[in-house]
Design an enzyme around this catalytic site. Structure first.
Site, short mmCIF file in Angstrom:
data_model
loop_
_atom_site.label_atom_id
_atom_site.label_comp_id
_atom_site.label_asym_id
_atom_site.label_seq_id
_atom_site.Cartn_x
_atom_site.Cartn_y
_atom_site.Cartn_z
N HIS A 187 65.86 33.84 -81.01
CA HIS A 187 66.03 32.96 -79.85
C HIS A 187 65.15 33.50 -78.72
CE1 HIS A 187 69.72 31.25 -81.58
NE2 HIS A 187 70.30 32.45 -81.62
N CYS B 210 75.48 35.99 -80.18
CA CYS B 210 74.18 36.64 -80.02
C CYS B 210 73.52 36.25 -78.72
CB CYS B 210 73.28 36.30 -81.21
SG CYS B 210 73.08 34.53 -81.50
#
Lengths: 348, 348
Positions: A230, A151
């Site tokens: 994130h 990711c």
């Protein structure tokens, strides 16, 4: 292979197995099932938990082996068979098992003659190519074993590859502020600490080179107590000078990069994920990389920006595109357009 | 008032305004718009943020006043008018403005001759009746001003009222472990502390009596650093003795109470909310009160159980039912069935 569409011929759909139905697997299974040119022949789940109970409305359930098949049946869940039965049905398997398990599964796939897509938790050596649709779609063309990068690497590859192609990238330096764990996990921490990754660079720098090519990249990663997304602070040294407007304009041509602004309230990952809920996305996911407009600064050839990555879903469209590249059934632009259309990426 | 359905007559839909499009307002607006017998004529939003930009695809946007109407227009958002214009169009307004604002809006609604539903953040004195569909649907019948009790009180009323009706309730004692703030809020804490509510009882005890009737209730509330759900530890003294199985069987007749188990992985609010994502619910909401089966214990006439409350959405079906009670267009069972059907409550 024929595509559904205006063709009067029989439709041939790529037969896809999904091994692992956790955070990534269940999203990838849904995304594949939405496409016109591929279908999910079955999914493997390891445990008879609430997720297993809820998946049988949508997909055919298989167990990893005969032993766990029995556990499912003891828990009142109908199972179609085990991994070897599922591989008999499939042309390709998307391995979404926990980190490191893919390496153990690889020989099983090889033996059964089924191609495989692995996830970014595996070493890059597991596959013939690492994949990101924007960065290196064609490198997986015709390959049997492909790995979709993680990711975080996907997030970096998405925003950096358009700049690599238009302006040239001399050097990249990224600080990754990572979520502690996923939203459905209550067993991991940190819950009240900031935990730097002490290896340098973090594994993201070499991982990024697997899709972006041989550029100078450094990265550090720092874990914080949040589960939503994130956030990356990125510095990139461009080969050609560019204005801030040039950068934003370049990115605006890429649907999987979403420009957001703090001015209209999207000041943190809390509001960015809330925006995804407003979009009506399945599981409230955000496939796009969200870049804060205000964070984009250029000083000479040096660009700085901050972006947010929904770790549960940004790799989902990449897995779909990886299949089309491997089976050479669509070129990069065609595949991305099809995937984005079915996942409603670019619809704000 | 005629209902859509098998009637050959012209359909008359209740005209609903939604004042406030925050956590509750946007969910209530959607829920109303899904019903066959009511429609959203417009919604009021205070600020031109990302949520305002995203709502104009679904609803007609109004501003609270002329001043803020101008702010919207300066930000490039088309606004249909202000609150008074919206009230001209509506038969009833659902007030979802921040706590305390409802009290200020009340005279405006009264003057315009529009009935109003308020939320649980307001004092109970704001309305002619407080509302919970299971506990006291008929008490709002024909009323002009009704208040849907808060998410926590709704949670307690849902699981306690069936027991009140079948077994009798002598006394209730609840400890509410509350989420710090909602998922899209990054401005409030606590982020690393446990904060008890120091008034005794917490406001939930008197609030519960507004819908459950004059029973002996005590409550304490404790805030913890999480955003997903509230969790209640409830002790109830029943008038008649009952077995654990009697309690579970009683609840199983109520769709807005969902029995869950830790055995299949739903061990915390993290997995309960994940289950809602798997259900494919809009905004990943959980309208039902989730009761952990393992937590249900009976000792003589004393019952104990633990339940989880999705604070963002459990009051949504209640707002829809409150309208039908006020306008006397459906009895309790009919209204609940209609609401649940459109919101897919009870589909697991």
């Amino acid at each position: 292979m024929f595509y559904k569409g205006f063709s009067p011929y029989e439709i041939s759909m790529l037969k896809v197995a999904v091994n692992g139905y956790g955070t990534i697997g269940r999203r990838v299974a849904r995304a594949v099932s939405l496409q016109d040119d591929m279908q999910v022949v079955g999914v493997i789940k390891a445990r008879p938990d609430y997720i297993a109970r809820m998946l049988t409305d949508r997909f055919r359930l298989y167990a990893p082996d005969q032993e766990r098949l029995k556990v499912f049946e003891q828990n009142g869940l109908h199972v179609e068979g085990d991994l070897s039965n599922l591989l008999d049905e499939a042309e390709v398997v998307i391995d979404c098992t926990p980190e490191g398990q893919g390496e153990k599964n690889r020989p099983v796939y090889l033996k059964s003659g089924v191609r495989a897509v692995f996830q970014g938790g595996e070493e890059s050596s597991i596959a013939d190519a690492s994949f990101n649709a924007y960065a290196n779609y064609d490198q997986s063309s015709g390959k049997s074993m492909v790995r979709v990068v993680s990711c975080n690497t996907t997030g970096l590859a998405r925003t950096l590859s358009p700049l690599r192609d238009s302006l040239g990238l001399k050097r990249v330096n990224a600080t990754l502020v990572r979520r502690a764990t996923d939203q459905n996990d209550s067993s991991k921490g940190p819950i009240n600490a900031i935990e730097p990754s002490l290896g340098f660079p973090s594994h993201h720098a070499p991982d990024l080179r697997t899709v972006l090519g041989d550029i100078d990249v450094e990265s550090v990663a720092i874990k914080v107590p949040t589960t939503l997304m994130h956030v990356h602070s990125v510095e990139a040294l461009l080969e050609k000078p560019a204005s801030r407007e040039d950068i934003l304009s370049e990115w605006s041509g890429f649907r999987r990069i979403l420009e957001i602004s703090g001015k209209d309230g999207r000041k943190s990952t809390a509001q960015v994920m809330d925006m995804a809920r407003e979009m009506g996305r399945d599981r409230s996911d955000l496939y796009e990389i969200a870049v804060w407009k205000e964070s984009v600064h250029v000083n000479g050839n040096t660009l700085r920006y901050i972006q947010a990555i929904h770790q549960e879903s940004d790799v989902v469209p990449e897995n779909v595109d990886a299949l089309r590249s491997m089976f050479e059934v669509a070129d990069r632009e065609t595949s991305i357009n099809r995937t984005d259309s079915k996942l409603e990426i670019g619809r704000k």
